[in-house]
Every structure is written in C-alpha cells, then in structure tokens.
Scaffold this motif. Structure first.
Motif, PDB file in Angstrom:
ATOM      1  N   GLN A 223      -8.017  -4.625  20.396  1.00 47.17           N
ATOM      2  CA  GLN A 223      -7.346  -3.423  20.903  1.00 47.17           C
ATOM      3  C   GLN A 223      -5.852  -3.678  20.986  1.00 47.17           C
ATOM      4  O   GLN A 223      -5.400  -4.767  21.347  1.00 47.17           O
ATOM      5  CB  GLN A 223      -7.908  -3.055  22.280  1.00 47.17           C
ATOM      6  CG  GLN A 223      -7.294  -1.821  22.918  1.00 47.17           C
ATOM      7  CD  GLN A 223      -6.106  -2.148  23.819  1.00 47.17           C
ATOM      8  OE1 GLN A 223      -6.014  -3.257  24.361  1.00 47.17           O
ATOM      9  NE2 GLN A 223      -5.201  -1.203  23.976  1.00 47.17           N
ATOM     10  N   LEU A 254      -6.948   6.470   9.388  1.00 48.67           N
ATOM     11  CA  LEU A 254      -7.260   7.466  10.409  1.00 48.67           C
ATOM     12  C   LEU A 254      -6.084   8.437  10.520  1.00 48.67           C
ATOM     13  O   LEU A 254      -4.977   8.157  10.060  1.00 48.67           O
ATOM     14  CB  LEU A 254      -7.531   6.793  11.752  1.00 48.67           C
ATOM     15  CG  LEU A 254      -8.718   5.830  11.822  1.00 48.67           C
ATOM     16  CD1 LEU A 254      -8.956   5.384  13.260  1.00 48.67           C
ATOM     17  CD2 LEU A 254      -9.986   6.446  11.252  1.00 48.67           C
ATOM     18  N   LEU A 260      -7.184  12.305  18.881  1.00 52.70           N
ATOM     19  CA  LEU A 260      -8.151  11.200  18.824  1.00 52.70           C
ATOM     20  C   LEU A 260      -8.886  11.265  17.497  1.00 52.70           C
ATOM     21  O   LEU A 260      -9.337  12.329  17.081  1.00 52.70           O
ATOM     22  CB  LEU A 260      -9.150  11.309  19.980  1.00 52.70           C
ATOM     23  CG  LEU A 260     -10.236  10.222  20.055  1.00 52.70           C
ATOM     24  CD1 LEU A 260      -9.620   8.867  20.353  1.00 52.70           C
ATOM     25  CD2 LEU A 260     -11.280  10.579  21.108  1.00 52.70           C
ATOM     26  N   ASP A 261      -8.961  10.134  16.818  1.00 58.85           N
ATOM     27  CA  ASP A 261      -9.700  10.058  15.561  1.00 58.85           C
ATOM     28  C   ASP A 261     -10.520   8.773  15.547  1.00 58.85           C
ATOM     29  O   ASP A 261     -10.027   7.713  15.933  1.00 58.85           O
ATOM     30  CB  ASP A 261      -8.754  10.088  14.365  1.00 58.85           C
ATOM     31  CG  ASP A 261      -9.489  10.322  13.045  1.00 58.85           C
ATOM     32  OD1 ASP A 261     -10.641  10.799  13.094  1.00 58.85           O
ATOM     33  OD2 ASP A 261      -8.916  10.039  11.984  1.00 58.85           O
ATOM     34  N   GLU A 262     -11.779   8.881  15.117  1.00 56.08           N
ATOM     35  CA  GLU A 262     -12.690   7.735  15.077  1.00 56.08           C
ATOM     36  C   GLU A 262     -13.424   7.715  13.739  1.00 56.08           C
ATOM     37  O   GLU A 262     -13.665   8.762  13.142  1.00 56.08           O
ATOM     38  CB  GLU A 262     -13.698   7.801  16.228  1.00 56.08           C
ATOM     39  CG  GLU A 262     -13.056   7.747  17.608  1.00 56.08           C
ATOM     40  CD  GLU A 262     -14.067   7.890  18.732  1.00 56.08           C
ATOM     41  OE1 GLU A 262     -14.432   6.867  19.325  1.00 56.08           O
ATOM     42  OE2 GLU A 262     -14.487   9.032  18.999  1.00 56.08           O
ATOM     43  N   GLU A 263     -13.796   6.526  13.300  1.00 58.68           N
ATOM     44  CA  GLU A 263     -14.497   6.389  12.028  1.00 58.68           C
ATOM     45  C   GLU A 263     -15.362   5.134  12.058  1.00 58.68           C
ATOM     46  O   GLU A 263     -14.967   4.103  12.619  1.00 58.68           O
ATOM     47  CB  GLU A 263     -13.483   6.288  10.888  1.00 58.68           C
ATOM     48  CG  GLU A 263     -14.092   6.388   9.499  1.00 58.68           C
ATOM     49  CD  GLU A 263     -14.598   7.786   9.178  1.00 58.68           C
ATOM     50  OE1 GLU A 263     -15.784   7.892   8.792  1.00 58.68           O
ATOM     51  OE2 GLU A 263     -13.834   8.760   9.342  1.00 58.68           O
ATOM     52  N   THR A 264     -16.559   5.229  11.469  1.00 57.72           N
ATOM     53  CA  THR A 264     -17.424   4.062  11.279  1.00 57.72           C
ATOM     54  C   THR A 264     -17.369   3.682   9.812  1.00 57.72           C
ATOM     55  O   THR A 264     -17.576   4.532   8.941  1.00 57.72           O
ATOM     56  CB  THR A 264     -18.870   4.365  11.704  1.00 57.72           C
ATOM     57  OG1 THR A 264     -18.882   4.710  13.095  1.00 57.72           O
ATOM     58  CG2 THR A 264     -19.754   3.146  11.493  1.00 57.72           C
ATOM     59  N   GLN A 292     -16.312  -0.036  13.749  1.00 57.71           N
ATOM     60  CA  GLN A 292     -15.910   1.204  14.416  1.00 57.71           C
ATOM     61  C   GLN A 292     -14.414   1.151  14.711  1.00 57.71           C
ATOM     62  O   GLN A 292     -13.946   0.254  15.400  1.00 57.71           O
ATOM     63  CB  GLN A 292     -16.699   1.398  15.711  1.00 57.71           C
ATOM     64  CG  GLN A 292     -18.205   1.543  15.491  1.00 57.71           C
ATOM     65  CD  GLN A 292     -18.959   1.639  16.803  1.00 57.71           C
ATOM     66  OE1 GLN A 292     -18.474   2.218  17.767  1.00 57.71           O
ATOM     67  NE2 GLN A 292     -20.159   1.077  16.832  1.00 57.71           N
ATOM     68  N   LYS A 294     -10.787   3.297  15.916  1.00 53.65           N
ATOM     69  CA  LYS A 294     -10.354   4.428  16.752  1.00 53.65           C
ATOM     70  C   LYS A 294      -8.841   4.433  16.879  1.00 53.65           C
ATOM     71  O   LYS A 294      -8.202   3.392  16.977  1.00 53.65           O
ATOM     72  CB  LYS A 294     -10.991   4.333  18.141  1.00 53.65           C
ATOM     73  CG  LYS A 294     -10.647   5.524  19.041  1.00 53.65           C
ATOM     74  CD  LYS A 294     -11.441   5.490  20.348  1.00 53.65           C
ATOM     75  CE  LYS A 294     -10.907   4.469  21.305  1.00 53.65           C
ATOM     76  NZ  LYS A 294     -11.510   4.555  22.658  1.00 53.65           N
ATOM     77  N   SER A 295      -8.260   5.644  16.868  1.00 51.52           N
ATOM     78  CA  SER A 295      -6.828   5.824  17.084  1.00 51.52           C
ATOM     79  C   SER A 295      -6.618   6.971  18.062  1.00 51.52           C
ATOM     80  O   SER A 295      -7.140   8.069  17.850  1.00 51.52           O
ATOM     81  CB  SER A 295      -6.118   6.133  15.758  1.00 51.52           C
ATOM     82  OG  SER A 295      -4.756   6.450  15.980  1.00 51.52           O
ATOM     83  N   GLU A 296      -5.850   6.715  19.117  1.00 51.01           N
ATOM     84  CA  GLU A 296      -5.575   7.729  20.137  1.00 51.01           C
ATOM     85  C   GLU A 296      -4.069   7.932  20.252  1.00 51.01           C
ATOM     86  O   GLU A 296      -3.321   6.987  20.470  1.00 51.01           O
ATOM     87  CB  GLU A 296      -6.138   7.281  21.486  1.00 51.01           C
ATOM     88  CG  GLU A 296      -5.887   8.276  22.612  1.00 51.01           C
ATOM     89  CD  GLU A 296      -6.317   7.734  23.969  1.00 51.01           C
ATOM     90  OE1 GLU A 296      -6.238   8.495  24.948  1.00 51.01           O
ATOM     91  OE2 GLU A 296      -6.703   6.551  24.040  1.00 51.01           O
TER      92      GLU A 296
END
Length: 628
Positions: A223, A254, A260-264, A292, A294-296
């Motif tokens: 993180q 992303l 908020l963007d998430e991807e597996t 997994q 994630k970008s916030e």
C-alpha cells in the motif's frame, strides 16, 4: 355545497404511499444500525489489535526480563514467533542503504522500506531544499498476513525482523528475517547495486511449513499513499495512476479520474504506482494469479487536499511450492523517465502514457529520439522551439495540400452557387450536377479533409509526449521556471472554476495564435464550401468554434505543462507563416482557375468512387420518379 368523496382507488393509493414511506424509513434505520454495528465492530477489532501491539511492545522493550521470560510472555500473542520478538534486534530501528541515485531505509518492525528518497531531485521548485521522497512518514507499508497452525492470525507489519547487512562485491545486501526459530523464518532480501534505481528483492521461507498454514496462498499487501511532488497538484494527479503488466506482455492501468477503481488481474508480472514524474514498481519473475489492484482519488478540493494525490493498494497472492515460498522480485524507486525505464528491457516503458497504437509508435520511434538529440546540446526551451519547427516543416506538404484544396473549392464557388440557384427545388439533381462539376474540374471535395485527418496522429502523439518528458522537469525558459508545470505570471487572490488561482502566459499566447490561425482557415472554408440543403450551416458552426476553441485552450492549458503550451504557440505561429507564404507566393488562384477551365474541356474518366456516387444518385432519382 356537495362534499367530494374519496373513491376506493384514491384511498388505496394513499395507503400504498404511506406504507412505502414507512418501509423506506425503517429500511434506512436498519441500514444505519448495520453501518453503526459494522463501525463499532471495526473499532473494537482495531482496539484489540492496538492493545495486543502495545502489550507486545511493552514486553519487547522491557530490559529487566531475560530472553526466555520474554518468549514465555509473548507466546500467548505470537506463538512460535515470540522467538523473533525476544531477539535483541526487536527494536524500532532502521537500516539505511544508499547509492548515488536513491537512499532507502528499512525498518526492523515489518521488515519493509519506510523511507525512499530519490537523490538529486527536489520537490515543487528547484532550490526548495525539499527532496523528492516516494516514501516517508508511514505513507507506505508491506504486509503478509498468515494463519498459524495453532489458529493465530498474524501480520508481518506488526512483527520484528532481524536485520543482517552484507556486501556482494559492490552490491549492498540487507536481509530481514522474521524468525519462529533459529532455522525457521520468513525472509525479505534487498540487494542495491551502484548507480541503479532498480534493486533485487526476494521473499522466501524456510521451515515455516511446520508453523504456518500452507494450504492456501499468503497475501502480500503493498500500500502507498502518494505524496505530492510537483507544483500543480491537479496536473500531477491527472497523471498519477496504477499501471500493470499481465499475461505475458499485455499492459493496462486503473482510472486516473475515478474516485475509486478496482481490478482483479491474472498473470500479473509487474505493478507500478506511478506518481506523475516519479514511480515505484514491483516486478515478479513468477506471474501472480488473482492480483487485486485498487486506486482511490484523495483530491476532492485542490485548495485543501494538497499533501496526497491518490491511495494505491495491491494484494498479491503468493503460492507455496513444496510447503515454502520462494519469489524472485525487483523493486524500482525513481524517475518515470522513458529512457531509464526502457533500458531495463522489462517492458517498463509502458508505464509511460505515450498513447496506444500509432500514437505510441510515433512517440517512441520519432519524437523521443528527435527531441533527445536536440536537447543533448541545446537548452530545453530552445530545443522545444527547434523541435516544433522541424515538426511543422515535415507537415508543411500536408498544410499545402489542404490549402490548395480550399483554393480550388473557392474558385468553383460561383459555379456551385449557380447550381444551387438553378436546382434549388431539386436537391438530388443539384447534388448530381455538383458532382459532375467536381469531376470535370478535377477537384476532390474530400481532399481538404484528408490532410486534416493525417495530422490527428501527430497532434495526439504530441499531446501525450510533453506530459511524459521527465527531462523538462524544473528546466526553465524565459519566464517559465519549470517546463513540466504551469508558467504563472500572476497569482490571483481567488480561484476561478476550471481555470485556477493563477494566470499562465504561454496558454494565452497559444490561444491568440490559434484564434488567428482559425480565422485564416475558417474564412477560406466559408468562402469555398456553400451550405447544402438539409445540412447544418457549417459557416455558423465555424464562426462559433473560432471563439470557443481559444477560450477552451485558455482554460484547459492554464494548469498544464508550459512546455506543451509553448509548443502549441510556436506551432500555430509557424503554421500561420507557412499559410501566408503558400497563399501569397506559391498558390496562384488565377492559374488554378485556368487549370480548372482546361480540365473541363477534357474527357476525364470518372473514378470508381465518382461512378458509385453517380449510380447511387441515379437510382435514387429513378425511385423518386417511380413514386410520383
């Protein structure tokens, strides 16, 4: 007066609405209670974990107890890993390694990098004295959560590793081991080479299959809360994102703009937390299944949210083989510089947003080498000017073709106007005669569009090129102190929506130049292209665009890199000059008119396109007569 009576349907409607409102009220209350319960549960868990952590720290730092007593006291919380917490290295110390390019600090607690400084670069303004730091003040962590065979859930970020510093030739090696026994451990191994931003990183276990549950993968959680390093936080945030490679060479990213963007991702081979002009990249030789990402986005208000841009997270499942982990990785902390990233031959140039397809090809194989050559012996501002002149010179034949087509259409305008008047009530016939006129005169009405289409790849490639040029960072030219950021000449005491709280001069000059360029081209197009019946009035549209386009550029580029605005200013100014030369010294409208008249006397065969259009029009005319 007769009283109005409510019928059954009305009463039923009122009851239904009331029931719906009551249901919604109770549903909202229920959801609020669930949220409160979840928050309370989370707070309780955090409190328990904090208490455990404090209890462990108290035992670890108690100098009055012997190692054996510490182990016994910690076994209730850490099980077999009480062994590691009782070692002399179980202190909040850090180990520093550095070379000419980076300085890294690795903490005993957690065993991960808690400070990463990119040497020789400064934040915001050159001379500010604040170094560029990708990691500092606990904005990043690395953690592996695992379950022991006695059903304890432990996090490596809360536990103490034993550091060992050695040398392998000129390479500095730091080995961090989380021990469950003398020969039972989880190991992080860092190898920093001279003059390299990239270091080797390894994760392995030894003998932990007797302590840790190895029936399922362990999640490596990385993180990072991205620090702001550039002058314009809005511009920096626009180019801050998560980029990754997967399935043997494919690449993606992303969203840069979503909250908020998430991807597996399957088959992940690297993940980059890109912070505009700097980046941290974790690479693995063994592809990761089910990663997994994630970008916030943390910037809600640019006036208040001025420290961080985005919060990134990557969860990477590490699989056991024969009961042990063994992953060979690399870690990069440094500039998001195309030349440096491309030199590693690991497809890292895809971290740079150079554009897809032909746009990226133009940047990689034309613009980057050409600009690199010029900036090798010229100051960057002068290099941009010369680079722009070369691009416009190469594109000048396209500009000539475009203007020549407009001149031909302008010569034909009186005859087209006659056809419009003669066949005004018969649009199909008017179109047929217009096409015949074009054919006899040897004029292609689409010729003016093709040059404009040809310029689109160059225009878009340059739009991607300048924001990706690390070499422009903190390089000055004229009044612009940093060509990679905006060139403010006036700070405003207030903020203008979509514009900002400063005035940049290069965007103003670029907007003025594009206004005069469009005024020249718009005037010729209006003269050469009469309005077709049933079609929108392009003259009015072009008049509106004449004023809207410069204003849009003024607002859009006020926070953009001044190097890009400088390019557009020089480019449009040169284009205006080229068009004046073409108009006054190269294209002779009298000669064009004479040539068109000569073409009319010749029997020129129709092209396939013209034949097809003629057939379609004749068929449409025949259908129209048949209906009548």
């Amino acid at each position: 007066m007769e009283e109005k009576k409510l019928d059954v349907k009305t009463i039923f409607g009122f009851v239904l609405i009331a029931g719906l409102m009551i249901w919604m009220m109770f549903n909202n209350i229920s959801k609020e209670k669930e949220a409160m319960a979840e928050d309370a549960k989370k707070a309780k868990t955090e409190k328990i974990e904090k208490a455990k952590e404090q209890a462990v720290a108290a035992v670890v730092n108690d100098s009055t107890q012997t190692d054996s007593l510490k182990v016994k006291a910690l076994q209730g919380s850490l099980g077999a890993f009480a062994y590691s917490a009782a070692l002399p290295s179980a202190k909040d110390n850090v180990t520093e390694i550095k070379n000419e390019l980076v300085t890294l600090k690795i903490a005993n607690k957690g065993g991960y990098i808690v400070d990463a400084k990119v040497n020789n670069f400064e934040q915001f303004h050159k001379g500010s004295g604040k170094p560029v730091q990708i990691i500092k003040d606990n904005n990043a962590n690395l953690n592996i959560q695992f379950q022991t065979k006695d059903n304890r859930v432990l996090n490596t970020k809360d536990m103490y590793f034993e550091p060992t510093v050695t040398k392998e030739g000129a390479n500095q090696v730091v080995t961090m081991r989380l021990k469950a026994g003398e020969n039972q451990f989880l190991e992080y191994r860092y190898v920093l080479k001279p003059n390299e931003y990239m270091m080797d990183f390894g994760i392995r276990t030894q003998g932990l299959n007797e302590v840790v549950n190895t029936s399922k993968p362990l999640d490596l959680d990385w993180q990072l809360k991205a620090y702001r390093n550039e002058k314009s936080i809005s511009y920096e945030n626009r180019y801050t994102d998560v980029r990754y490679e997967y399935e043997e060479g494919k690449d993606n990213s992303l969203s840069q703009t979503s909250k908020l963007d998430e991807e597996t991702v399957e088959g992940l081979t690297y993940v980059a937390f890109k912070q505009d002009l700097f980046t941290s990249i974790l690479l693995t030789e063994t592809p990761i299944k089910g990663a997994q990402l994630k970008s916030e986005n943390l910037v809600n208000d640019e006036e208040k949210d001025t420290v961080y841009t985005k919060n990134f997270a990557a969860k990477l499942p590490l699989e056991f083989k024969n009961g042990e982990l063994n992953y060979a990785m690399n870690w990069y902390y440094g500039p998001a510089d195309y030349k440096i990233l491309n030199s590693y031959d690991k497809n890292l140039d895809e971290v740079m947003p150079l554009g897809w397809g032909i746009f990226g090809w133009i940047n990689r194989y034309v613009f980057i080498p050409a600009y690199g050559f010029l900036s090798g012996f010229l100051p960057h501002g002068i290099a941009i000017v010369i680079f722009t002149m070369l691009v416009r010179l190469v594109m000048s034949p396209v500009t000539y073709k475009s203007y020549l087509s407009q001149a031909k259409m302008k010569v034909l305008r009186p005859e087209i106007a006659e056809l419009n008047e003669k066949f005004g009530k018969d649009p199909m016939k008017k179109q047929q005669e217009t096409m015949k006129l074009y054919g006899k005169a040897g004029v292609n009405p689409m010729a003016g569009c093709l040059p404009a289409v040809m310029q689109i790849p160059v225009f878009y490639a340059l739009f991607q090129f300048f924001p990706s040029m690390f070499d422009l960072r903190q390089k000055s030219f004229l009044w612009a102190e940093d060509l990679s950021s905006y060139d403010s000449i006036l700070e405003l005491p207030f903020n203008i929506p979509f514009y900002g709280s400063h005035v940049s001069l290069f965007p103003i000059l670029a907007s003025i130049a594009i206004f005069f360029y469009m005024k020249m081209t718009t005037g010729d197009q209006q003269m050469s292209a009469p309005q077709q019946e049933g079609m929108p009035d392009m003259g009015k549209i072009m008049k509106v665009m004449l004023y809207v386009s410069p204003i849009m550029m003024l607002f859009f580029f006020n926070n953009y890199a001044s190097g890009l605005s400088l390019y557009y200013f020089i480019s449009n100014t040169i284009t205006i000059g080229i068009m004046l030369v073409i108009k006054n010294y190269i294209v002779d409208e009298k000669k064009i008119h004479a040539k068109i008249q000569e073409n009319k006397t010749k029997d020129k065969p129709q092209s396939k396109f013209q034949k097809k259009m003629q057939e379609m029009m004749e068929q449409a005319e025949a259908q129209k007569k048949a209906k009548k």
